[in-house]
Design a protein around this motif. Sequence first.
Motif, PDB file in Angstrom:
ATOM      1  N   ASP A 244       0.850  -1.188   0.000  1.00  0.00           N
ATOM      2  CA  ASP A 244       0.000   0.000   0.000  1.00  0.00           C
ATOM      3  C   ASP A 244       0.884   1.235   0.000  1.00  0.00           C
ATOM      4  O   ASP A 244       1.767   1.391   0.836  1.00  0.00           O
ATOM      5  CB  ASP A 244      -0.881  -0.023   1.254  1.00  0.00           C
ATOM      6  CG  ASP A 244      -1.757   1.208   1.374  1.00  0.00           C
ATOM      7  OD1 ASP A 244      -2.252   1.686   0.333  1.00  0.00           O
ATOM      8  OD2 ASP A 244      -1.947   1.692   2.510  1.00  0.00           O
ATOM      9  N   LEU A 245       0.655   2.120  -0.935  1.00  0.00           N
ATOM     10  CA  LEU A 245       1.410   3.354  -1.067  1.00  0.00           C
ATOM     11  C   LEU A 245       0.728   4.380  -0.157  1.00  0.00           C
ATOM     12  O   LEU A 245      -0.451   4.661  -0.330  1.00  0.00           O
ATOM     13  CB  LEU A 245       1.319   3.771  -2.529  1.00  0.00           C
ATOM     14  CG  LEU A 245       2.250   4.810  -3.049  1.00  0.00           C
ATOM     15  CD1 LEU A 245       2.608   4.444  -4.465  1.00  0.00           C
ATOM     16  CD2 LEU A 245       1.611   6.142  -3.007  1.00  0.00           C
ATOM     17  N   PHE A 246       1.467   4.914   0.854  1.00  0.00           N
ATOM     18  CA  PHE A 246       0.778   5.811   1.785  1.00  0.00           C
ATOM     19  C   PHE A 246       1.431   7.177   1.946  1.00  0.00           C
ATOM     20  O   PHE A 246       0.863   8.048   2.595  1.00  0.00           O
ATOM     21  CB  PHE A 246       0.586   5.146   3.154  1.00  0.00           C
ATOM     22  CG  PHE A 246       1.794   5.134   4.028  1.00  0.00           C
ATOM     23  CD1 PHE A 246       1.946   6.061   5.032  1.00  0.00           C
ATOM     24  CD2 PHE A 246       2.790   4.196   3.842  1.00  0.00           C
ATOM     25  CE1 PHE A 246       3.054   6.046   5.849  1.00  0.00           C
ATOM     26  CE2 PHE A 246       3.893   4.170   4.657  1.00  0.00           C
ATOM     27  CZ  PHE A 246       4.031   5.099   5.663  1.00  0.00           C
TER      28      PHE A 246
ATOM     29  N   SER B  70      -4.330   8.347 -10.857  1.00  0.00           N
ATOM     30  CA  SER B  70      -3.631   8.954  -9.723  1.00  0.00           C
ATOM     31  C   SER B  70      -2.144   9.126 -10.021  1.00  0.00           C
ATOM     32  O   SER B  70      -1.546  10.162  -9.709  1.00  0.00           O
ATOM     33  CB  SER B  70      -3.810   8.097  -8.472  1.00  0.00           C
ATOM     34  OG  SER B  70      -5.168   7.996  -8.146  1.00  0.00           O
ATOM     35  N   VAL B  71      -1.536   8.126 -10.628  1.00  0.00           N
ATOM     36  CA  VAL B  71      -0.116   8.204 -10.972  1.00  0.00           C
ATOM     37  C   VAL B  71       0.093   9.244 -12.071  1.00  0.00           C
ATOM     38  O   VAL B  71       1.111   9.951 -12.080  1.00  0.00           O
ATOM     39  CB  VAL B  71       0.427   6.814 -11.381  1.00  0.00           C
ATOM     40  CG1 VAL B  71       1.857   6.914 -11.855  1.00  0.00           C
ATOM     41  CG2 VAL B  71       0.332   5.853 -10.207  1.00  0.00           C
TER      42      VAL B  71
ATOM     43  N   GLY C  30      -6.209  11.055  -4.889  1.00  0.00           N
ATOM     44  CA  GLY C  30      -6.536   9.955  -5.784  1.00  0.00           C
ATOM     45  C   GLY C  30      -6.436   8.621  -5.073  1.00  0.00           C
ATOM     46  O   GLY C  30      -6.209   8.539  -3.875  1.00  0.00           O
ATOM     47  N   ASP C  31      -6.612   7.579  -5.861  1.00  0.00           N
ATOM     48  CA  ASP C  31      -6.625   6.229  -5.326  1.00  0.00           C
ATOM     49  C   ASP C  31      -5.385   5.491  -5.808  1.00  0.00           C
ATOM     50  O   ASP C  31      -5.215   5.259  -7.002  1.00  0.00           O
ATOM     51  CB  ASP C  31      -7.895   5.520  -5.814  1.00  0.00           C
ATOM     52  CG  ASP C  31      -8.033   4.129  -5.240  1.00  0.00           C
ATOM     53  OD1 ASP C  31      -7.334   3.833  -4.257  1.00  0.00           O
ATOM     54  OD2 ASP C  31      -8.838   3.356  -5.775  1.00  0.00           O
ATOM     55  N   TYR C  32      -4.528   5.135  -4.871  1.00  0.00           N
ATOM     56  CA  TYR C  32      -3.293   4.430  -5.223  1.00  0.00           C
ATOM     57  C   TYR C  32      -3.410   2.932  -4.939  1.00  0.00           C
ATOM     58  O   TYR C  32      -2.413   2.251  -4.807  1.00  0.00           O
ATOM     59  CB  TYR C  32      -2.107   5.040  -4.467  1.00  0.00           C
ATOM     60  CG  TYR C  32      -1.800   6.432  -4.936  1.00  0.00           C
ATOM     61  CD1 TYR C  32      -1.056   6.654  -6.075  1.00  0.00           C
ATOM     62  CD2 TYR C  32      -2.291   7.530  -4.243  1.00  0.00           C
ATOM     63  CE1 TYR C  32      -0.794   7.930  -6.517  1.00  0.00           C
ATOM     64  CE2 TYR C  32      -2.036   8.814  -4.680  1.00  0.00           C
ATOM     65  CZ  TYR C  32      -1.283   9.002  -5.809  1.00  0.00           C
ATOM     66  OH  TYR C  32      -1.037  10.276  -6.244  1.00  0.00           O
ATOM     67  N   ASP C  33      -4.647   2.447  -4.847  1.00  0.00           N
ATOM     68  CA  ASP C  33      -4.866   1.017  -4.667  1.00  0.00           C
ATOM     69  C   ASP C  33      -4.614   0.335  -6.002  1.00  0.00           C
ATOM     70  O   ASP C  33      -5.276   0.638  -7.007  1.00  0.00           O
ATOM     71  CB  ASP C  33      -6.290   0.768  -4.177  1.00  0.00           C
ATOM     72  CG  ASP C  33      -6.537  -0.693  -3.872  1.00  0.00           C
ATOM     73  OD1 ASP C  33      -5.552  -1.459  -3.796  1.00  0.00           O
ATOM     74  OD2 ASP C  33      -7.720  -1.064  -3.705  1.00  0.00           O
TER      75      ASP C  33
END
Length: 173
Positions: free
Chosen positions: A69-71, A97-98, A84-87
């Motif tokens: 998980d990127l936090f 997001s990226v 955004g959503d990095y899931d």
Amino acid sequence: MKLSELKKTTPLIKDLIKQLKKSTKQAIPIVDIEKTKRVAGASARPVRMVFENGQTMVVYIRIADENPDLFRIDINGKNQPLAGDYDHSYKPSFDASVAQLGAIIKNGQAAFAKKLAKKKVRKAPTGTKTTPKNKSQQRNALMTEATELDVIIKNKSTEKKGLEGQLEKLNNQ
């Protein structure tokens, strides 16, 4: 999955790099996965990416529910809010997001280059001597330097006389 198992070939990291290359239109020649450390109260592995134009991005990855998980994200040493959503499980939102991150890097390139150009290049010190502080120390330092130079001049002048003598001998032959 464990933090120690994170590699450049981990799907999250691989896809992150791929999308960043695509959105910034820059190569990422250096990708370095650092040792696990505590960040904001959680154990995380920093992944340092250096772009071809010199900017750096550090992505902090932790393990949540057996998935990476990127936090946290730092760009050029500054923390960026996660927008955004990095899931990694839902590809379209992850890619969007990226792409936003890529836009931040791309838009900040001019300011980064300007800041880099402003940095003064420090010259390495030429000698190992330090300049004395008070007048008597300065005078003594100058006197010792003068005597050292006198010795050098004396040696060079004797060397010059010897070379002139050799030259005369060669001319007379």
